[in-house]
Design an enzyme around this catalytic site. Structure first.
Site, mmCIF file in Angstrom:
data_model
loop_
_atom_site.group_PDB
_atom_site.id
_atom_site.type_symbol
_atom_site.label_atom_id
_atom_site.label_comp_id
_atom_site.label_asym_id
_atom_site.label_seq_id
_atom_site.Cartn_x
_atom_site.Cartn_y
_atom_site.Cartn_z
ATOM 1 N N HIS A 257 21.333 54.490 27.115
ATOM 2 C CA HIS A 257 21.398 53.641 25.919
ATOM 3 C C HIS A 257 20.789 54.393 24.752
ATOM 4 O O HIS A 257 19.751 55.023 24.899
ATOM 5 C CB HIS A 257 20.646 52.331 26.165
ATOM 6 C CG HIS A 257 20.970 51.275 25.147
ATOM 7 N ND1 HIS A 257 20.465 51.306 23.874
ATOM 8 C CD2 HIS A 257 21.764 50.177 25.200
ATOM 9 C CE1 HIS A 257 20.936 50.265 23.203
ATOM 10 N NE2 HIS A 257 21.726 49.559 23.982
ATOM 11 N N ARG A 273 22.439 47.796 15.703
ATOM 12 C CA ARG A 273 23.401 48.661 15.023
ATOM 13 C C ARG A 273 24.631 47.862 14.639
ATOM 14 O O ARG A 273 25.208 48.066 13.571
ATOM 15 C CB ARG A 273 23.758 49.851 15.910
ATOM 16 C CG ARG A 273 22.621 50.869 15.959
ATOM 17 C CD ARG A 273 22.917 52.009 16.930
ATOM 18 N NE ARG A 273 23.069 51.500 18.287
ATOM 19 C CZ ARG A 273 24.146 51.703 19.041
ATOM 20 N NH1 ARG A 273 25.149 52.404 18.584
ATOM 21 N NH2 ARG A 273 24.213 51.198 20.249
#
Lengths: 611, 245, 216
Positions: A257, A273
């Protein structure tokens, strides 16, 4: 010895396991879930972001349908997935989301009217329609064409887990928490249940069942830095590995990740994000927009992780006592957004780092996050090798993720696969009769008791379980990380082979009485090292780059030679390496291999000639 | 220079006949960003391999690691040692059955709570896979989630004087659970139904309002407001029930 | 696995009503104590004012009827609230241990409430008996009592205990029933503490005034 009988026995009480158990219970069968922790503490509850399903209610998801979701999933998998399974998943996901809404999940809903959102640090406006008001809302996530991720604030996994466990309590699914399955009871053909260790008393217990299901989540804890919970140690996988007949699929496909925080490796959601957070380097400059002009921070996880590592290698990393990292910047999203929609993120930063993300940057680095590999099953969730054994969720290699899974697809997989496999299990149970041989059961129990006694007495040696475990984690971290090379993997395999010998010589330092944690760790260590070898050896043999498996010495995706799935067995106890076999990645091809549209990978097409 | 931390840890293994309840001392050098998760694991790996404690997500979202830290119930994983004095006393949560050392059995308690509160949506409607989902106001969804955030760590129960004195008390976690369903438009239960569950001294009227639950809740749930809301709601229901007959 | 934490399905038909009564009796007593304070502290202004107010209660028979009613309310409140107080040694030990472990302000406040309740039950009853059996109330009679020595000490103990009990009770009702929300709790608590201190101060001044009031 306490012996408990049930129609369906599920190892694991996370979303996939409980969902399947509910399905079996609804069909009139008895079901018990075994869990290391109370069900709601399962790692499913830690998934913050959401579940992908093409409901298309948000204006940003307009026109979305299972076909597009399916295409995103196949591309995301770098064509490593089983397309039949991915199709089944994409078609079923929307219905499953609605079912969860009916059962009580407080999905965030569409609010009609104007609102703003951020993409790549810029502000945009959208207008939700009145016609869709009150339907299930979706948010943006990496690697998807549309806003497709259903969510409840940023505690989606937790909220769904609560609802699912409530449902279990309602329909009478028993959860035996603080119970650890340590061995399958099988005769090489059929699985009859498990031998388990009670984590309230330390006693052994036998569970007999017509159908046994592995739904114990991932095995990230074989890596040193992982976002996984401490219970995600692959313990349930080790039982299948030990059977010698059940293969693990695609163990080399390990996802990292992009945003694990430093130093505690806790995940902050992709939603950061998705909602417009940006990645900055040591000079506090953005860089993802240079590597991926189109998607920037929203490219799929493997792509973002790879560029982050690349950028740090270029000398743009931030130095810290815990190694290099980069920055995640969500300051521009504002206090209301950060303490509202991203509250868990806010809490993680303030509680574990002492960082205030409203005003400060968050230190992040790519961290082991998801295991695409696991117990290989067919599309019904039936494990290869043993009749009556099933698997679903992250524990399984059902294989809709191939070599890279998309954010929000795994959490959705838990309930979708749980439902589908649960239904198939109910069909299997219908008219299924089993005979339990007491000698088989007694042998299995005796074998486990002998292992425990040997560990306590230190019969095989005095190796320190925690040191051997650390050696295994360290070897994987060095050799089987985001970027892989032949040399690194060869060293990794050699070290792990050495570690395997050490793991067989572990002896306890404490007395092993009761719920002894050292004993629990020791019991699964050898199996974990075998799994680590499956990861490293599988990665060594796979001479291509696909999804999250990146070979620096073989940067191209090779559809000519490697459009297949690794099946890893540990056939004989005396083996020093797993036996690897291969099967085609998919029987059904809806979308032939092509360009993902992100990731800049070279492709050796299936039609090209051998050199 | 980093501090030397002194840990006083409650030790008792009920499965070991030679074990007696006692406090044991461990000394550990503090490192940067050290949490009790890091500290306890280091103690187990380096000093005493038999030390029992529970961690799972180690990120403050699963609720496994509730324990009494210098007198206060809290989650060990998000307790930073730099916020604590040099001497740290760790006890298992009271009320819950002791498994060993710092590990307790919260699972059984909460499972019992689900059964008592019937912690699920009660509805006559059947799920129709072909239909659109029923619409819901986003505000309702947000309000429900606010209460659903409970991680069942047991800190509120362990900090509750009422729960200490009567073991049949539902505790803030249980009462909060009822409030969660009470505000859910999908649940068809009436105030009268809820009164059957919590309209007594084992439920809302047992609460003495000491609010330790509110003050220790690691998820900062609005427990005070919920308890007040339920007391008024059930109080009014009790009058209706008395005078309707 | 069998779980035996609680017997399920027992509904409390009267539990709700008793909770109401506990709160209302408490609220009534708080109101009474505030009025009481106005009455007795008026002696600070002048004994004449106090006598006038007392006479008003006397003439309207509020003292003769109201006095015993307040006494009844006082007992009712005690009986209702005492349901929550542990009377067995084991319960007391647990509670004491709990409060010491937790070091939590509001939990200690409750301990103070419970302990003061016991003392107030006895001393308050004595006070009421003495006053109500010797009506009418006058400034001079009160002063004579205070000046007898024993009674000065008696009131020096009773006064702060009552004010604490009343103050905490007021705060408790407000937060317990949700009249004051979490966001305002700290502010409300500070205000309430200030009020309690003020009442104790006024009470002390009143006692001093009685102590130096000419009895002849």
């Amino acid at each position: 010895m306490q012996t408990i009988y049930t129609d369906l026995l599920v190892v694991g009480a996370g979303l996939a396991g409980e969902r399947a158990a509910v399905e079996a219970a609804d069909a009139g069968f008895s079901a018990i879930c075994l869990s290391l922790v109370p069900a709601r503490r399962s790692h499913s509850s830690a998934a913050q972001g959401g579940m992908q399903a093409s409901l298309g209610n948000s204006v940003m998801g307009e026109g979305d349908c299972p076909d597009i979701h399916f295409a995103d999933t196949v591309k995301g998998s770098d064509w490593g997935c089983d397309q039949e399974v991915a199709r089944l998943f994409a078609d079923t996901a929307p219905i499953e989301m609605r079912r969860l809404a009916h059962w009580g999940v407080p999905w965030n809903r569409v609010v009609a009217g104007k609102s703003v959102y951020y993409k790549g640090g810029k502000k945009f406006e959208k207008v939700e329609t009145l016609e869709k008001e009150g339907l299930i809302m979706a948010r943006s996530f990496g690697g998807t064409a549309k806003w497709r991720t259903c969510y409840t604030s940023d505690g989606t996994g937790h909220a769904v887990m609560c609802t699912m466990d409530n449902r279990c309590a309602q329909v009478g699914v028993d959860v035996h928490d603080k119970t650890e399955a340590i061995a399958l009871i099988h005769d090489g053909e059929t699985c009859y249940g498990v031998v388990a260790r009670c984590l309230r008393t330390g006693e052994l217990r036998v569970y007999l069942s017509k159908a046994t299901m592995i739904a114990a989540g991932g095995f990230g804890r074989i890596y040193p830095n992982t976002t996984n919970a401490v219970i995600c140690d692959g313990g349930a996988h080790t039982m299948c590995v030990a059977s010698g007949v059940v293969p693990m699929g695609n163990m080399e496909a390990v996802q990292f990740h992009p945003t694990g925080i430093v130093p505690t490796d806790i995940l902050v959601t992709e939603g950061c994000r998705g909602d417009g957070g940006t990645l900055l380097d040591v000079n506090e400059r953005r860089f993802m927009d240079k590597y991926e002009p189109e998607k920037a921070e929203l490219a799929s996880r493997d792509v973002v992780s790879r560029w982050m590592t690349h950028h740090m290698r270029e000398g743009f990393g931030v130095k810290s006592p815990y190694g290099e990292h980069l920055w995640l910047d969500i300051r521009h999203l504002g206090e209301e957004h950060i303490t509202g929609k991203l509250r868990e993120v806010y809490e993680i930063c303030t509680s574990f780092l002492g960082v205030d993300p409203i005003h400060q940057l968050i230190p992040v680095r790519p961290t082991q996050h998801y295991s695409m590999g696991g117990v290989r099953t067919d599309r019904d969730g039936a494990a290869y090798g043993l009749k009556g054994l099933f698997a679903a969720g992250e524990a399984a290699c059902w294989d809709m993720h191939g070599f890279n899974r998309l954010g929000g697809n795994s959490l959705a997989e838990t309930v979708v696969a749980g439902g589908i496999v649960g239904k198939k299990i109910a069909e299997f149970l219908e008219g299924c009769e089993t005979e339990f041989k007491t000698s088989l059961i007694n042998d299995a129990v005796k074998r486990q008791q002998a292992r425990i006694d040997a560990l306590i007495e230190g019969k095989s040696g005095g190796e320190n379980v925690y040191r051997v475990r650390a050696a295994m984690q360290d070897a994987l971290n060095k050799g089987a990380n985001i970027f892989r090379t032949q040399q690194g993997l060869e060293e990794c395999v050699a070290t792990l082979q050495d570690t395997l010998i050490r793991a067989r010589n572990v002896g306890l330092r404490s007395n092993g009485k009761g719920v002894n944690p050292e004993l629990a760790a020791a019991l699964k260590l050898e199996g974990q090292v075998k799994m680590a070898l499956m990861v490293a050896y599988g990665a060594l043999r796979r001479t291509e780059s696909r999804g999250s498996h990146n070979r620096e010495d073989f940067p191209a995706r090779n559809d000519r030679d490697w459009l297949n799935r690794t099946l890893a067995y540990w056939k004989k106890e005396s083996d020093t390496l797993p036996t690897l076999e291969y099967e085609p990645a998919t029987q059904v091809v809806e979308i032939p291999p092509g360009d993902r549209g992100y990731g800049h990978s070279q492709i050796i097409s299936a039609d090209s000639k051998k050199d | 220079m980093s501090r030397l931390l002194k840990f006083n840890i409650f030790r008792y293994n009920p499965q070991d006949k030679s074990s007696r309840p006692r406090t044991e001392e461990f000394v550990l050098e503090e490192t940067d960003s050290m949490t009790l998760f890091i500290a306890l694991n280091r103690i187990r790996e380096e000093q005493d391999a038999s030390l029992q404690f529970d961690f799972c997500c180690r990120a403050g979202i699963c609720g496994s690691c509730g324990m009494v830290i210098n007198g206060r119930p809290g989650l060990a994983c998000h307790t930073k040692t730099r916020d604590l004095p040099g001497e740290i006393t760790l006890l298992p949560l009271p009320i819950f059955e002791l498994v060993g050392d710092l590990s307790v059995d919260t699972g059984s308690w909460f499972r019992e709570m689900y059964t008592r509160t019937e912690s699920w949506i009660h509805t006559e409607k059947a799920f129709d896979p072909a239909a659109l989902e029923e619409r819901m106001d986003n505000k309702d969804a947000v309000a429900i989630y606010e209460l659903e955030r409970c991680v069942e760590c047991g800190c509120c129960v362990a900090a509750c004087a009422t729960a200490r004195m009567r073991e049949d008390f539902l505790g803030a976690a249980g009462l909060n659970r009822v409030a969660r369903f009470l505000i859910d438009p999908r649940d068809q239960r009436t105030d009268n139904d809820y009164y059957e569950i919590i309209g007594n001294d084992m439920g809302i009227f047992g609460c003495m309002g000491l609010l330790a639950c509110e003050d220790v809740c690691p998820k900062h749930l609005p427990l005070q407001n919920q308890l007040g809301f339920l007391r008024r709601k059930m109080g009014i229901t009790s009058l209706k029930r008395l005078f309707r007959k | 696995m069998p779980i035996t934490y609680a017997p399920a399905g027992k509904t409390g038909k009267w539990d709700g009503a008793m909770d109401w009564l506990q709160m209302l009796s408490g609220a009534g007593l708080i109101l009474f104590m505030w009025c009481h304070m106005i009455l007795v502290s008026s002696v600070v202004v002048s004994p004449g004012v106090m006598n006038a107010i007392a006479e008003f209660f006397e003439v309207t028979f509020m003292a003769q009827v109201g006095g015993p009613l307040v006494f009844l309310l006082f007992l009712t409140h005690f009986v209702l609230a005492a349901r929550k107080i542990p009377f067995r040694a084991e319960g007391q030990k647990t509670l004491w241990q709990h409060a010491r472990m937790l070091r939590h302000g509001d939990t200690w406040l409750w301990v103070i409430q419970a302990v003061s309740a016991m003392i107030i039950l006895i001393m308050g009853a004595i006070h009421m008996w003495v006053v109500l059996t010797d009506l009418p109330i006058t400034a001079v009679k009160s002063a004579a009592r205070v000046q007898s020595g024993f009674w000065a000490v008696f009131y020096l103990i009773l006064l702060p205990l009552v004010e604490l009990h009343v103050g905490i009770g007021f705060y408790r009702i407000a937060v317990k029933w949700g009249f004051v929300k979490d966001a305002d709790r700290a502010k409300f608590k500070r205000g309430e503490n200030l009020l309690t201190l003020m009442f104790i101060a006024i009470g002390l001044i009143t006692l001093l005034r009685f102590l130096f009031l000419s009895v002849n």
